[in-house]
Structure formats: structure tokens, C-alpha cells
Design a protein around this motif. Sequence first.
Motif, PDB file in Angstrom:
ATOM      1  N   MET A   1       0.845  -1.193   0.000  1.00 62.57           N
ATOM      2  CA  MET A   1       0.000   0.000   0.000  1.00 62.57           C
ATOM      3  C   MET A   1       0.882   1.244   0.000  1.00 62.57           C
ATOM      4  SD  MET A   1      -3.280   0.733   0.248  1.00 62.57           S
ATOM      5  CE  MET A   1      -4.179   2.228   0.453  1.00 62.57           C
ATOM      6  N   SER A   2       0.618   2.168  -0.889  1.00 60.85           N
ATOM      7  CA  SER A   2       1.423   3.369  -0.995  1.00 60.85           C
ATOM      8  C   SER A   2       1.241   4.269   0.212  1.00 60.85           C
ATOM      9  CB  SER A   2       1.027   4.140  -2.264  1.00 60.85           C
ATOM     10  OG  SER A   2       1.590   5.416  -2.257  1.00 60.85           O
ATOM     11  N   ASP A   3       2.337   4.906   0.663  1.00 59.19           N
ATOM     12  CA  ASP A   3       2.262   5.851   1.771  1.00 59.19           C
ATOM     13  C   ASP A   3       1.466   7.090   1.399  1.00 59.19           C
ATOM     14  OD1 ASP A   3       3.800   4.209   3.337  1.00 59.19           O
ATOM     15  OD2 ASP A   3       5.688   5.132   2.742  1.00 59.19           O
ATOM     16  N   MET A   4       1.247   7.290   0.081  1.00 61.78           N
ATOM     17  CA  MET A   4       0.532   8.468  -0.400  1.00 61.78           C
ATOM     18  C   MET A   4      -0.977   8.354  -0.150  1.00 61.78           C
ATOM     19  SD  MET A   4       2.722  10.551  -1.776  1.00 61.78           S
ATOM     20  CE  MET A   4       1.766  11.559  -2.912  1.00 61.78           C
ATOM     21  N   ASP A 138     -10.673  -1.482 -18.146  1.00 60.29           N
ATOM     22  CA  ASP A 138      -9.310  -1.657 -17.652  1.00 60.29           C
ATOM     23  C   ASP A 138      -9.223  -2.483 -16.374  1.00 60.29           C
ATOM     24  OD1 ASP A 138      -8.102  -0.238 -19.736  1.00 60.29           O
ATOM     25  OD2 ASP A 138      -8.515   1.679 -18.770  1.00 60.29           O
ATOM     26  N   GLY A 139     -10.349  -2.886 -15.837  1.00 58.41           N
ATOM     27  CA  GLY A 139     -10.341  -3.706 -14.625  1.00 58.41           C
ATOM     28  C   GLY A 139     -11.725  -3.710 -14.001  1.00 58.41           C
ATOM     29  N   HIS A 279     -22.274 -10.109   3.486  1.00 61.79           N
ATOM     30  CA  HIS A 279     -22.633  -9.811   2.095  1.00 61.79           C
ATOM     31  C   HIS A 279     -22.193  -8.428   1.619  1.00 61.79           C
ATOM     32  CE1 HIS A 279     -24.973 -10.536  -1.538  1.00 61.79           C
ATOM     33  NE2 HIS A 279     -25.547  -9.349  -1.415  1.00 61.79           N
ATOM     34  N   TYR A 280     -21.891  -7.515   2.539  1.00 59.81           N
ATOM     35  CA  TYR A 280     -21.574  -6.121   2.187  1.00 59.81           C
ATOM     36  C   TYR A 280     -20.149  -5.750   2.592  1.00 59.81           C
ATOM     37  CZ  TYR A 280     -26.359  -4.793   0.896  1.00 59.81           C
ATOM     38  OH  TYR A 280     -27.575  -4.673   0.263  1.00 59.81           O
ATOM     39  N   PRO A 281     -19.122  -6.277   1.901  1.00 58.11           N
ATOM     40  CA  PRO A 281     -17.734  -5.974   2.289  1.00 58.11           C
ATOM     41  C   PRO A 281     -17.439  -4.475   2.350  1.00 58.11           C
ATOM     42  CG  PRO A 281     -17.781  -7.726   0.656  1.00 58.11           C
ATOM     43  CD  PRO A 281     -19.176  -7.192   0.746  1.00 58.11           C
ATOM     44  N   GLN A 282     -17.977  -3.702   1.395  1.00 59.68           N
ATOM     45  CA  GLN A 282     -17.682  -2.270   1.342  1.00 59.68           C
ATOM     46  C   GLN A 282     -18.308  -1.511   2.503  1.00 59.68           C
ATOM     47  OE1 GLN A 282     -20.085  -3.761  -0.260  1.00 59.68           O
ATOM     48  NE2 GLN A 282     -21.463  -2.410  -1.402  1.00 59.68           N
ATOM     49  N   TRP A 283     -19.283  -2.100   3.150  1.00 65.41           N
ATOM     50  CA  TRP A 283     -19.962  -1.481   4.290  1.00 65.41           C
ATOM     51  C   TRP A 283     -19.420  -2.039   5.610  1.00 65.41           C
ATOM     52  CZ3 TRP A 283     -23.452   2.469   3.899  1.00 65.41           C
ATOM     53  CH2 TRP A 283     -24.140   2.842   5.060  1.00 65.41           C
ATOM     54  N   GLU A 284     -19.172  -3.346   5.636  1.00 71.07           N
ATOM     55  CA  GLU A 284     -18.729  -4.005   6.859  1.00 71.07           C
ATOM     56  C   GLU A 284     -17.231  -3.852   7.114  1.00 71.07           C
ATOM     57  OE1 GLU A 284     -20.521  -8.061   7.317  1.00 71.07           O
ATOM     58  OE2 GLU A 284     -21.378  -7.603   5.354  1.00 71.07           O
ATOM     59  N   ASN A 285     -16.457  -3.725   6.054  1.00 73.38           N
ATOM     60  CA  ASN A 285     -14.998  -3.641   6.166  1.00 73.38           C
ATOM     61  C   ASN A 285     -14.490  -2.572   5.190  1.00 73.38           C
ATOM     62  OD1 ASN A 285     -12.434  -4.299   7.027  1.00 73.38           O
ATOM     63  ND2 ASN A 285     -12.271  -6.156   5.797  1.00 73.38           N
ATOM     64  N   PRO A 286     -14.939  -1.315   5.375  1.00 80.07           N
ATOM     65  CA  PRO A 286     -14.679  -0.289   4.361  1.00 80.07           C
ATOM     66  C   PRO A 286     -13.206   0.055   4.156  1.00 80.07           C
ATOM     67  CG  PRO A 286     -15.665   0.683   6.329  1.00 80.07           C
ATOM     68  CD  PRO A 286     -15.757  -0.798   6.481  1.00 80.07           C
ATOM     69  N   GLU A 287     -12.445   0.109   5.229  1.00 78.38           N
ATOM     70  CA  GLU A 287     -11.036   0.499   5.080  1.00 78.38           C
ATOM     71  C   GLU A 287     -10.268  -0.504   4.236  1.00 78.38           C
ATOM     72  OE1 GLU A 287      -7.338   1.035   8.082  1.00 78.38           O
ATOM     73  OE2 GLU A 287      -9.000   2.445   8.391  1.00 78.38           O
ATOM     74  N   GLU A 288     -10.448  -1.798   4.531  1.00 76.07           N
ATOM     75  CA  GLU A 288      -9.753  -2.824   3.761  1.00 76.07           C
ATOM     76  C   GLU A 288     -10.313  -2.922   2.337  1.00 76.07           C
ATOM     77  OE1 GLU A 288      -6.999  -4.650   4.493  1.00 76.07           O
ATOM     78  OE2 GLU A 288      -6.910  -3.293   6.208  1.00 76.07           O
ATOM     79  N   SER A 289     -11.627  -2.721   2.186  1.00 74.98           N
ATOM     80  CA  SER A 289     -12.226  -2.730   0.847  1.00 74.98           C
ATOM     81  C   SER A 289     -11.617  -1.631  -0.006  1.00 74.98           C
ATOM     82  CB  SER A 289     -13.750  -2.535   0.938  1.00 74.98           C
ATOM     83  OG  SER A 289     -14.362  -3.633   1.552  1.00 74.98           O
ATOM     84  N   PHE A 290     -11.546  -0.433   0.568  1.00 80.48           N
ATOM     85  CA  PHE A 290     -10.940   0.692  -0.155  1.00 80.48           C
ATOM     86  C   PHE A 290      -9.505   0.373  -0.561  1.00 80.48           C
ATOM     87  CE2 PHE A 290      -7.957   4.230   0.296  1.00 80.48           C
ATOM     88  CZ  PHE A 290      -8.300   4.961  -0.829  1.00 80.48           C
ATOM     89  N   LYS A 291      -8.725  -0.138   0.370  1.00 80.15           N
ATOM     90  CA  LYS A 291      -7.304  -0.424   0.095  1.00 80.15           C
ATOM     91  C   LYS A 291      -7.142  -1.450  -1.016  1.00 80.15           C
ATOM     92  CE  LYS A 291      -4.881  -1.203   3.908  1.00 80.15           C
ATOM     93  NZ  LYS A 291      -4.646  -1.602   5.326  1.00 80.15           N
ATOM     94  N   GLU A 292      -7.951  -2.529  -0.958  1.00 85.77           N
ATOM     95  CA  GLU A 292      -7.826  -3.587  -1.968  1.00 85.77           C
ATOM     96  C   GLU A 292      -8.288  -3.108  -3.339  1.00 85.77           C
ATOM     97  OE1 GLU A 292      -6.170  -6.165  -1.590  1.00 85.77           O
ATOM     98  OE2 GLU A 292      -6.129  -6.588   0.563  1.00 85.77           O
ATOM     99  N   ILE A 293      -9.388  -2.353  -3.380  1.00 83.37           N
ATOM    100  CA  ILE A 293      -9.889  -1.833  -4.656  1.00 83.37           C
ATOM    101  C   ILE A 293      -8.887  -0.853  -5.246  1.00 83.37           C
ATOM    102  CG2 ILE A 293     -11.692  -0.396  -5.722  1.00 83.37           C
ATOM    103  CD1 ILE A 293     -13.647  -1.685  -3.632  1.00 83.37           C
ATOM    104  N   TYR A 294      -8.373   0.041  -4.400  1.00 85.58           N
ATOM    105  CA  TYR A 294      -7.391   1.029  -4.873  1.00 85.58           C
ATOM    106  C   TYR A 294      -6.149   0.333  -5.422  1.00 85.58           C
ATOM    107  CZ  TYR A 294      -3.550   4.321  -4.713  1.00 85.58           C
ATOM    108  OH  TYR A 294      -2.446   5.053  -5.044  1.00 85.58           O
ATOM    109  N   GLU A 295      -5.604  -0.594  -4.664  1.00 86.35           N
ATOM    110  CA  GLU A 295      -4.369  -1.275  -5.076  1.00 86.35           C
ATOM    111  C   GLU A 295      -4.555  -2.026  -6.391  1.00 86.35           C
ATOM    112  OE1 GLU A 295      -1.326  -1.292  -4.192  1.00 86.35           O
ATOM    113  OE2 GLU A 295      -1.379  -0.208  -2.292  1.00 86.35           O
ATOM    114  N   PHE A 296      -5.723  -2.647  -6.543  1.00 82.87           N
ATOM    115  CA  PHE A 296      -5.976  -3.445  -7.752  1.00 82.87           C
ATOM    116  C   PHE A 296      -6.191  -2.576  -8.976  1.00 82.87           C
ATOM    117  CE2 PHE A 296      -8.734  -5.903 -10.638  1.00 82.87           C
ATOM    118  CZ  PHE A 296      -7.946  -7.039 -10.805  1.00 82.87           C
TER     119      PHE A 296
END
Length: 298
Positions: A1-4, A138-139, A279-296
Motif C-alpha cells: 500500500m502506498s504511503d501516499m 481496464d479492470g 454480504h456487504y464488504p464495502q460497508w462491513e470492512n470499508p477500510e480494507e475494501s478501499f485499500k484492496e480496490i485502490y491497489e488493484f
Amino acid sequence: MSDMVDLNFPKKNATEWLAAGKFFEYKKFQIFFIQEGRGQNLILLHGFPTSSWDYSKIFNGLSRYFNTIAIDFLGFGYSSKPKKHTYTLIEQTDIIENYIEKNALRRVKFVFHDYAVSVGQEILARHLERTDRKYEIDGAVFLNGGLFPHLHRPTFKQKLLATPILGAILSRFYDEKKFGVAFAQVFGENTKPSEKEISVLWKLITYPNKVLIPHKLLKYIKERRLHGERWKNALLQTEVPLLFINGGEDPVSGRHLADEIEKLPIKNKKLIRWESIGHYPQWENPEESFKEIYEFLK
């Protein structure tokens, strides 16, 4: 994960969501969307029976790095909810592609959840079939959803609401309390929505004047069976990089779906499994969801 990457982003409440959004016209209907940010185009598509606000916990984060667009499907959220209308996943796909064409988007990334995973499969199928493409993909990220009809396990309430005559009758008696009980069942044991969140979600489902059409929207369960083989082949044949994020505690499309994804020879796939999320990863685990989506997708 980027420090930025900054994870300290605020969440818009439902009123702020509406105020920040706009509408585009599809045929005679008004389709709500919210668009913020700059850079690569990222479209977020939601599930049944809720709305684009499902992404509110990660939207402000993603919009710092992408031109982020969240759209309410026809019949959902702040979009038009015609009562005498036959809702189809094919038409919902047409609406999304209409937005892409109207805004001359040439390259797009997607996140799909629940109901929207079928729209995602139809988008991938069309992408494969076209020789003259107006846009490239693109993804794509697929959160929990019924990708394969034989593995989809709708709740008992959904099965009843999906029946033509009984569904119309039951819809009249569907209320916030019944919704809250059924909705909480698809979440992880330790990540269930609060009463306040359920109340807001219910207001969005029935916006603007207590509109209740779940029996009409649930026709998608039958439609998935109709297009099941084509949509499975779209996943198997696409060259688009795919990320699957799966909450294992989801009784509808949880670990049994992840097991199937793991087995299938899908090209360019990455699978992330969170066993204690529902069933709602983006709601139940938002920080990790954001990080994984961003990185991918970055």
C-alpha cells in the motif's frame, strides 16, 4: 500500500449524497448519479434492494484517486421508480452504457456488488462480442453477488417476494422492521448494521413517497437463470483483470461462491476472502475494501 494513500476520509450522509448528485435522462426516466474526483474513470454499481449510497464509506476515498461515479439503477435509491414497468438486468446494463456513451468515457473501471454483478457479467459479455468497441474496460471488482445461478441462495423473504401474485401482496405489508430483520441476516456476526443505518437505507429504498416495488425488482433471480451460461462464459473468456472480494459469512453468496471462483479457470483473477465478513464488504470492512480496490485498480 502506498504511503501516499490517505484513509482518513469522511462519509457523506444520505442527504449530502443527494445534494452532491445529479440526474441524467434515460428514455423518460431520471437516473441519479454522484460523480467526484479526477483521473481514470471508476463506476460503482450497487445491489438489491439498496442504492449507490452503499458505497458511501469508500466513495470519498476512491474519489481522491479516480474520477468516481456511483449510479442508482432504475427503480432504486433516488432514481425514477415507475410502478408499471418490467425491470430487467439487460435494461439496467443499457442505462449504464448510455451514461458511458453520453459522457464519452473511453476507458472505464468498475466495481459491482450483488444485483450489479449480473450487470457486470453482461457488460463483459458485450465487451467480448463487440468488434467496434466504444469503450475499453481496464479492470473490474466483483464483491459478493450471485455470479452463478446454481450457487445463488436467495433468502426465504426474497423467494416469496419474487413470486408474481404473492410478491405483490407481500410488498404492501413490507415495512422497515421486516426489512431490518432480513437485511441483518446477510451480514457478518460482528459487523451488522445499526438501527439508524437500517432506517436510512429503508428511506432510500422507499424514496420519495413510500414506493414499494421489491416484487418487481426481484425478477432478476429468474433472469439470471436465463442468461447463466452466457454470463459464466463472460467471466471465463474475458481478458479484463478481475478482483473478487468475498465475505465468507454471507449466506447468499459467501464462501461457497468463493470456493467456485477459486476452482474456475478465470484469467487474470485475484480472489480475496474475508471469513468473518458478510454480504456487504464495502460497508462491513470499508477500510480494507478501499485499500484492496485502490491497489488493484490504480
